[in-house]
Design a protein around this motif. Structure first.
Motif, short mmCIF file in Angstrom:
data_model
loop_
_atom_site.label_atom_id
_atom_site.label_comp_id
_atom_site.label_asym_id
_atom_site.label_seq_id
_atom_site.Cartn_x
_atom_site.Cartn_y
_atom_site.Cartn_z
N SER A 21 15.68 4.09 -17.39
CA SER A 21 14.80 3.20 -16.31
C SER A 21 15.67 3.15 -14.81
O SER A 21 14.93 3.16 -13.58
N ALA A 22 16.65 3.26 -14.44
CA ALA A 22 17.26 3.52 -13.36
C ALA A 22 17.10 4.69 -12.50
O ALA A 22 16.31 4.92 -11.60
N ARG A 23 16.42 6.13 -13.78
CA ARG A 23 16.62 6.78 -13.10
C ARG A 23 14.52 7.22 -12.78
O ARG A 23 14.32 7.49 -11.37
N ALA A 24 14.46 5.80 -13.25
CA ALA A 24 12.92 6.15 -12.51
C ALA A 24 12.85 5.50 -11.59
O ALA A 24 12.15 5.50 -10.06
N VAL A 25 13.57 4.59 -11.30
CA VAL A 25 13.62 3.25 -10.33
C VAL A 25 14.50 4.59 -9.09
O VAL A 25 13.25 4.37 -7.70
N LEU A 26 15.37 5.26 -8.82
CA LEU A 26 16.02 6.18 -8.24
C LEU A 26 14.73 7.12 -7.34
O LEU A 26 14.58 7.47 -6.27
N ASP A 76 0.92 -0.75 -0.27
CA ASP A 76 -0.05 -0.45 0.17
C ASP A 76 1.02 1.32 0.12
O ASP A 76 0.54 1.78 -0.21
N GLU A 77 2.07 1.21 0.62
CA GLU A 77 2.50 2.50 1.21
C GLU A 77 3.03 2.44 -0.40
O GLU A 77 3.88 3.60 -0.75
N LEU A 78 3.87 1.26 -0.80
CA LEU A 78 4.55 1.65 -2.62
C LEU A 78 3.45 2.37 -3.34
O LEU A 78 3.82 3.33 -4.56
N GLU A 79 2.41 1.46 -3.61
CA GLU A 79 0.83 1.76 -4.58
C GLU A 79 0.93 3.32 -3.77
O GLU A 79 1.00 4.28 -5.73
N ALA A 80 1.14 4.11 -2.99
CA ALA A 80 0.86 5.55 -2.65
C ALA A 80 2.01 6.13 -3.79
O ALA A 80 1.42 7.70 -3.49
N VAL A 81 3.19 6.22 -4.11
CA VAL A 81 3.94 6.26 -4.94
C VAL A 81 4.23 6.21 -6.15
O VAL A 81 5.49 6.38 -6.49
N GLY A 82 3.16 4.98 -6.38
CA GLY A 82 3.51 5.30 -7.93
C GLY A 82 3.93 3.99 -8.21
O GLY A 82 3.33 3.34 -9.52
N VAL A 83 4.26 3.10 -7.78
CA VAL A 83 4.73 1.92 -7.42
C VAL A 83 3.74 0.26 -7.99
O VAL A 83 2.50 1.02 -7.75
N GLU A 84 4.01 -0.20 -9.71
CA GLU A 84 3.01 -0.79 -10.16
C GLU A 84 2.65 -2.15 -9.58
O GLU A 84 3.97 -2.93 -9.46
N PHE A 85 1.85 -2.66 -9.06
CA PHE A 85 1.69 -3.93 -8.61
C PHE A 85 1.44 -5.36 -9.22
O PHE A 85 0.01 -5.35 -10.12
N LEU A 106 12.22 5.87 -5.30
CA LEU A 106 13.78 6.00 -4.17
C LEU A 106 12.97 6.75 -3.45
O LEU A 106 13.40 7.09 -2.36
N GLU A 107 13.62 8.07 -3.94
CA GLU A 107 13.64 9.40 -3.38
C GLU A 107 12.51 9.81 -3.00
O GLU A 107 12.61 10.65 -2.09
N GLU A 108 11.72 9.03 -3.46
CA GLU A 108 10.11 9.94 -2.92
C GLU A 108 9.58 9.28 -1.33
O GLU A 108 9.19 9.82 -0.64
#
Length: 252
Positions: free
Chosen positions: A197-202, A145-154, A205-207
């Protein structure tokens, strides 16, 4: 040398640290992200992990000196909390080595007080992209839930075949130790080293962790890789007779 040899280089006092892993993998996404983070932030090596499960080789530096293959764990001090960043040029060459090395990495992390782990990597799409989603997996639904809130897709059953190597085992073995763990995977063609892609992941992580880095050097590398991708695409189109806008397909 023993099967595992952990060299203690420094023992700083860290504030509420988390472990961030970026070792070689699909598109070198995790490794690029971790190395860029280390380039942008002040850091120091705290541990070097040597093992007979790494390839039997040394690297040669700019000054001509050699260094035995190893993984390094760096401490990075941020404003609100600190990081332990795990990176290196190799992963284990065998299944048993993956388990033993990951256990060693987790031993080091727990000794510094780590309770949360972020593994970074790539998930192959088989085609070139303009927009890069970040796909996740986590050890508990609250973390999801925490990760979905910052745009991570599952996505169910993605990546196909599961998460292999150190990134996967950090979740599997970390959960058995009571740690919270996630793997953040940037979409990538799987065909070339992928700074975008590395930037998208970073950026995810920043957020999550509340820090900022610059991206100028990653942007320069992305421009270089885009030129390479265009040339490869042109060559493949010429050989196959495909239209110039045909997507590159992932092989491997």
């Amino acid at each position: 040398m023993d099967e595992l040899d952990i060299e203690a280089v420094a023992d700083p006092d860290l504030r509420d640290p988390v472990l961030v892993e970026g070792l070689p993998g699909v598109g070198h996404v995790g490794k690029l992200a971790a190395e860029h983070l280390l380039e942008e932030k002040d850091s120091e090596v705290v541990r070097r992990v040597y093992s007979e499960h790494f390839p039997p080789q040394v690297t040669v530096g700019e000054d001509g000196t050699t260094e035995l293959a190893c993984a390094e764990i760096h401490a990075v001090e941020l404003e609100d909390r600190d990081l332990l960043v795990l990176t290196g040029d190799n992963q284990a060459g065998d299944n048993a080595g993956h388990y033993r090395l990951t256990d060693a990495f987790l031993d080091v992390a727990e000794a510094f007080g780590v309770e949360t782990v972020y593994a970074l990597g790539g998930v192959p799409t088989g085609e070139l992209m303009d927009e890069y989603a970040v796909v996740g997996a986590a050890t508990d639904t609250d973390f999801v839930d925490e990760l979905e809130a910052v745009g991570v897709e599952f996505r169910e059953d993605e990546p196909a075949g599961g998460i292999v190597g150190t990134s996967g085992l950090l979740l599997g073995l970390g959960e058995r130790r009571g740690l919270r763990a996630t793997c953040l995977m940037g979409e990538t063609s799987g065909y070339l080293v992928d700074p975008k892609s590395a930037r998208a992941v970073l950026e995810v992580l920043e957020e999550i962790l509340g820090f900022e880095v610059g991206y100028e050097s990653l942007e320069e590398r992305a421009d270089e890789m885009e030129d390479v991708a265009n040339k490869i695409q042109e060559m493949e189109n010429q050989q196959s007779g495909m239209p110039s806008d045909e997507n590159l397909r992932y092989i491997g």
